[in-house]
Design a protein around this motif. Structure first.
Motif, PDB file in Angstrom:
ATOM      1  N   PRO A  53       0.780  -1.231   0.001  1.00  0.00           N
ATOM      2  CA  PRO A  53      -0.092   0.120   0.025  1.00  0.00           C
ATOM      3  C   PRO A  53       0.831   1.426   0.121  1.00  0.00           C
ATOM      4  O   PRO A  53       1.737   1.227   0.550  1.00  0.00           O
ATOM      5  N   THR A  54       0.469   2.251  -0.943  1.00  0.00           N
ATOM      6  CA  THR A  54       1.171   3.276  -0.880  1.00  0.00           C
ATOM      7  C   THR A  54       0.545   4.414   0.077  1.00  0.00           C
ATOM      8  O   THR A  54      -0.562   4.273   0.512  1.00  0.00           O
ATOM      9  N   ALA A  55       1.102   5.653   0.333  1.00  0.00           N
ATOM     10  CA  ALA A  55       0.769   6.422   1.285  1.00  0.00           C
ATOM     11  C   ALA A  55      -0.700   7.243   0.804  1.00  0.00           C
ATOM     12  O   ALA A  55      -1.682   7.407   1.598  1.00  0.00           O
ATOM     13  N   ASP A  56      -0.782   7.267  -0.653  1.00  0.00           N
ATOM     14  CA  ASP A  56      -1.929   7.766  -0.795  1.00  0.00           C
ATOM     15  C   ASP A  56      -3.032   6.901  -1.575  1.00  0.00           C
ATOM     16  O   ASP A  56      -4.007   7.359  -1.897  1.00  0.00           O
ATOM     17  N   MET A  57      -2.875   5.678  -1.146  1.00  0.00           N
ATOM     18  CA  MET A  57      -3.816   4.664  -1.367  1.00  0.00           C
ATOM     19  C   MET A  57      -4.939   4.718  -0.147  1.00  0.00           C
ATOM     20  O   MET A  57      -4.841   4.155   0.577  1.00  0.00           O
ATOM     21  N   PRO A  58      -6.065   4.984  -0.618  1.00  0.00           N
ATOM     22  CA  PRO A  58      -7.146   4.967   0.611  1.00  0.00           C
ATOM     23  C   PRO A  58      -7.389   3.665   0.961  1.00  0.00           C
ATOM     24  O   PRO A  58      -7.465   2.711  -0.029  1.00  0.00           O
ATOM     25  N   ASP A  59      -8.040   3.159   2.009  1.00  0.00           N
ATOM     26  CA  ASP A  59      -8.401   2.171   2.785  1.00  0.00           C
ATOM     27  C   ASP A  59      -9.772   2.021   2.239  1.00  0.00           C
ATOM     28  O   ASP A  59     -10.670   2.833   3.110  1.00  0.00           O
ATOM     29  N   LEU A  60     -10.191   1.035   1.402  1.00  0.00           N
ATOM     30  CA  LEU A  60     -11.735   1.318   0.974  1.00  0.00           C
ATOM     31  C   LEU A  60     -12.789   0.458   2.042  1.00  0.00           C
ATOM     32  O   LEU A  60     -13.955   0.546   1.835  1.00  0.00           O
ATOM     33  N   THR A  61     -12.128  -0.207   3.184  1.00  0.00           N
ATOM     34  CA  THR A  61     -13.095  -0.543   4.150  1.00  0.00           C
ATOM     35  C   THR A  61     -13.436   0.323   5.258  1.00  0.00           C
ATOM     36  O   THR A  61     -14.415   0.040   6.034  1.00  0.00           O
ATOM     37  N   VAL A  62     -12.965   1.642   5.233  1.00  0.00           N
ATOM     38  CA  VAL A  62     -13.198   2.302   6.409  1.00  0.00           C
ATOM     39  C   VAL A  62     -13.826   3.752   5.856  1.00  0.00           C
ATOM     40  O   VAL A  62     -13.817   4.696   6.469  1.00  0.00           O
ATOM     41  N   LEU A  63     -14.413   3.482   4.670  1.00  0.00           N
ATOM     42  CA  LEU A  63     -15.014   4.770   3.835  1.00  0.00           C
ATOM     43  C   LEU A  63     -15.958   5.218   4.895  1.00  0.00           C
ATOM     44  O   LEU A  63     -16.296   6.413   5.373  1.00  0.00           O
ATOM     45  N   ALA A  64     -17.028   4.531   5.364  1.00  0.00           N
ATOM     46  CA  ALA A  64     -18.010   4.753   6.350  1.00  0.00           C
ATOM     47  C   ALA A  64     -17.380   5.166   7.589  1.00  0.00           C
ATOM     48  O   ALA A  64     -17.921   6.143   8.123  1.00  0.00           O
ATOM     49  N   ASN A  65     -16.609   4.376   8.118  1.00  0.00           N
ATOM     50  CA  ASN A  65     -15.908   4.605   9.548  1.00  0.00           C
ATOM     51  C   ASN A  65     -15.445   6.249   9.284  1.00  0.00           C
ATOM     52  O   ASN A  65     -15.926   6.960  10.414  1.00  0.00           O
ATOM     53  N   ASN A  66     -14.702   6.576   8.582  1.00  0.00           N
ATOM     54  CA  ASN A  66     -14.135   7.775   8.250  1.00  0.00           C
ATOM     55  C   ASN A  66     -15.113   8.770   8.160  1.00  0.00           C
ATOM     56  O   ASN A  66     -14.952  10.079   7.916  1.00  0.00           O
ATOM     57  N   ASN A  67     -16.353   8.503   7.969  1.00  0.00           N
ATOM     58  CA  ASN A  67     -17.436   9.572   7.625  1.00  0.00           C
ATOM     59  C   ASN A  67     -18.462   9.639   8.460  1.00  0.00           C
ATOM     60  O   ASN A  67     -19.806   9.479   8.225  1.00  0.00           O
ATOM     61  N   GLY A  68     -18.317   9.445   9.807  1.00  0.00           N
ATOM     62  CA  GLY A  68     -19.062   9.199  10.989  1.00  0.00           C
ATOM     63  C   GLY A  68     -20.090   8.027  10.658  1.00  0.00           C
ATOM     64  O   GLY A  68     -21.146   8.159  11.337  1.00  0.00           O
ATOM     65  N   GLY A  69     -19.681   7.077  10.370  1.00  0.00           N
ATOM     66  CA  GLY A  69     -20.517   5.798  10.149  1.00  0.00           C
ATOM     67  C   GLY A  69     -21.512   5.965   8.870  1.00  0.00           C
ATOM     68  O   GLY A  69     -22.069   4.698   8.846  1.00  0.00           O
ATOM     69  N   GLN A  70     -21.428   6.764   8.200  1.00  0.00           N
ATOM     70  CA  GLN A  70     -22.432   6.869   6.922  1.00  0.00           C
ATOM     71  C   GLN A  70     -21.628   6.529   5.853  1.00  0.00           C
ATOM     72  O   GLN A  70     -20.412   7.432   5.460  1.00  0.00           O
ATOM     73  N   PHE A  71     -21.910   5.681   4.978  1.00  0.00           N
ATOM     74  CA  PHE A  71     -20.987   5.329   3.727  1.00  0.00           C
ATOM     75  C   PHE A  71     -21.224   6.795   2.699  1.00  0.00           C
ATOM     76  O   PHE A  71     -22.281   6.998   2.562  1.00  0.00           O
ATOM     77  N   PRO A  72     -20.196   7.223   2.522  1.00  0.00           N
ATOM     78  CA  PRO A  72     -19.983   8.461   1.590  1.00  0.00           C
ATOM     79  C   PRO A  72     -20.746   8.229   0.315  1.00  0.00           C
ATOM     80  O   PRO A  72     -19.758   8.293  -0.598  1.00  0.00           O
ATOM     81  N   LEU A  73     -21.783   7.909   0.012  1.00  0.00           N
ATOM     82  CA  LEU A  73     -22.264   7.381  -1.354  1.00  0.00           C
ATOM     83  C   LEU A  73     -21.790   8.403  -2.696  1.00  0.00           C
ATOM     84  O   LEU A  73     -21.321   7.979  -3.330  1.00  0.00           O
ATOM     85  N   ALA A  74     -22.162   9.527  -2.230  1.00  0.00           N
ATOM     86  CA  ALA A  74     -22.119  10.792  -3.507  1.00  0.00           C
ATOM     87  C   ALA A  74     -20.532  10.839  -3.801  1.00  0.00           C
ATOM     88  O   ALA A  74     -20.088  10.759  -5.009  1.00  0.00           O
ATOM     89  N   ARG A  75     -19.742  10.675  -2.852  1.00  0.00           N
ATOM     90  CA  ARG A  75     -18.279  11.006  -3.017  1.00  0.00           C
ATOM     91  C   ARG A  75     -17.611   9.698  -3.621  1.00  0.00           C
ATOM     92  O   ARG A  75     -17.032   9.780  -4.577  1.00  0.00           O
ATOM     93  N   VAL A  76     -18.245   8.685  -3.273  1.00  0.00           N
ATOM     94  CA  VAL A  76     -17.446   7.308  -3.765  1.00  0.00           C
ATOM     95  C   VAL A  76     -18.041   7.236  -5.264  1.00  0.00           C
ATOM     96  O   VAL A  76     -17.122   6.704  -6.079  1.00  0.00           O
ATOM     97  N   TYR A  77     -19.235   7.589  -5.363  1.00  0.00           N
ATOM     98  CA  TYR A  77     -19.858   7.435  -6.759  1.00  0.00           C
ATOM     99  C   TYR A  77     -18.790   8.348  -7.839  1.00  0.00           C
ATOM    100  O   TYR A  77     -18.355   7.916  -8.989  1.00  0.00           O
ATOM    101  N   GLY A  78     -18.718   9.631  -7.376  1.00  0.00           N
ATOM    102  CA  GLY A  78     -17.629  10.304  -8.078  1.00  0.00           C
ATOM    103  C   GLY A  78     -16.390  10.107  -8.340  1.00  0.00           C
ATOM    104  O   GLY A  78     -16.001  10.209  -9.354  1.00  0.00           O
ATOM    105  N   ALA A  79     -15.894   9.362  -7.191  1.00  0.00           N
ATOM    106  CA  ALA A  79     -14.556   8.779  -7.405  1.00  0.00           C
ATOM    107  C   ALA A  79     -14.474   7.912  -8.303  1.00  0.00           C
ATOM    108  O   ALA A  79     -13.465   7.868  -9.201  1.00  0.00           O
ATOM    109  N   ILE A  80     -15.353   6.984  -8.492  1.00  0.00           N
ATOM    110  CA  ILE A  80     -15.197   5.897  -9.358  1.00  0.00           C
ATOM    111  C   ILE A  80     -15.459   6.444 -10.623  1.00  0.00           C
ATOM    112  O   ILE A  80     -15.067   5.865 -11.591  1.00  0.00           O
ATOM    113  N   ASP A  81     -16.606   7.118 -10.866  1.00  0.00           N
ATOM    114  CA  ASP A  81     -17.029   7.748 -12.156  1.00  0.00           C
ATOM    115  C   ASP A  81     -15.899   8.422 -12.800  1.00  0.00           C
ATOM    116  O   ASP A  81     -15.218   8.059 -13.888  1.00  0.00           O
TER     117      ASP A  81
END
Ligand code: HEC
Length: 140
Positions: A52-80
């Motif tokens: 893992p590189t420093a700039d590689m996000p851990d995709l298993t803690v996306l919700a955790n890092n967002n107050g328990g809410q999966f950051p749907l819109a941001r993730v959608y935008g990141a993938i698209d």
């Protein structure tokens, strides 16, 4: 053996009952897309792979890092990635919206349609899979 029973056995054999007995579990489209396109960078478990590189996000803690809410819109935008490309310049990650747009063309070349439906279905399947990878918040 009754006539009706013999007929139904015959019909079942036509339907390929042996194939049904060995049926594969239903395909998880998001899991398949993740394994094919994302695991190479993000690792099979979403945690960044073996190196893992420093700039590689851990995709298993996306919700955790967002107050328990999966950051749907941001993730959608990141993938698209297509809107990101316009506003923030190049990311290290492919704009998957462009990739799926290319895949959408040969599938539907016999009638006019918007490739957006195809693109959205792939991105939403990926998001569904990413949501299944989310790890519960650590105990307080
Ligand atoms: C070439 C390596 C690579 C591939 C392949 C890749 N990614 Fe990424 N991804 C990255 C990097 C690096 C980042 C960090 C931000 C950036 O550079 O855009 C990132 C960021 C992300 C983010 C944003 C996370 C956040 O905190 O906002 C998501 C979600 C994501 N990737 C999902 C995926 C999915 C789903 C796929 C497969 C369709 C994929 N990635 C394929 C390298 C990759």
């Amino acid at each position: 053996m009754s006539h009706a029973l013999r007929n139904s056995i015959f019909l079942l054999s036509l339907l390929g009952v042996p194939a049904l007995v060995h049926a594969e579990p239903p395909l998880d489209l998001g899991q398949r897309e993740y394994a094919a396109n994302c695991a190479i960078c993000h690792g099979p478990d979403g945690k960044g792979g073996e190196r893992p590189t420093a700039d590689m996000p851990d995709l298993t803690v996306l919700a955790n890092n967002n107050g328990g809410q999966f950051p749907l819109a941001r993730v959608y935008g990141a993938i698209d990635g297509r809107a990101e490309l316009r506003t923030h310049g190049l990311s290290e990650m492919t704009a998957w919206g462009n990739y799926y747009a290319m895949m959408a063309i040969p599938d539907h070349d016999d009638y006019r349609h918007s490739p957006e439906a195809f693109i959205r279905s792939r991105i939403l399947a990926l998001i569904d899979y990413l949501q299944s990878l989310q790890q519960a918040a650590p105990a307080p």
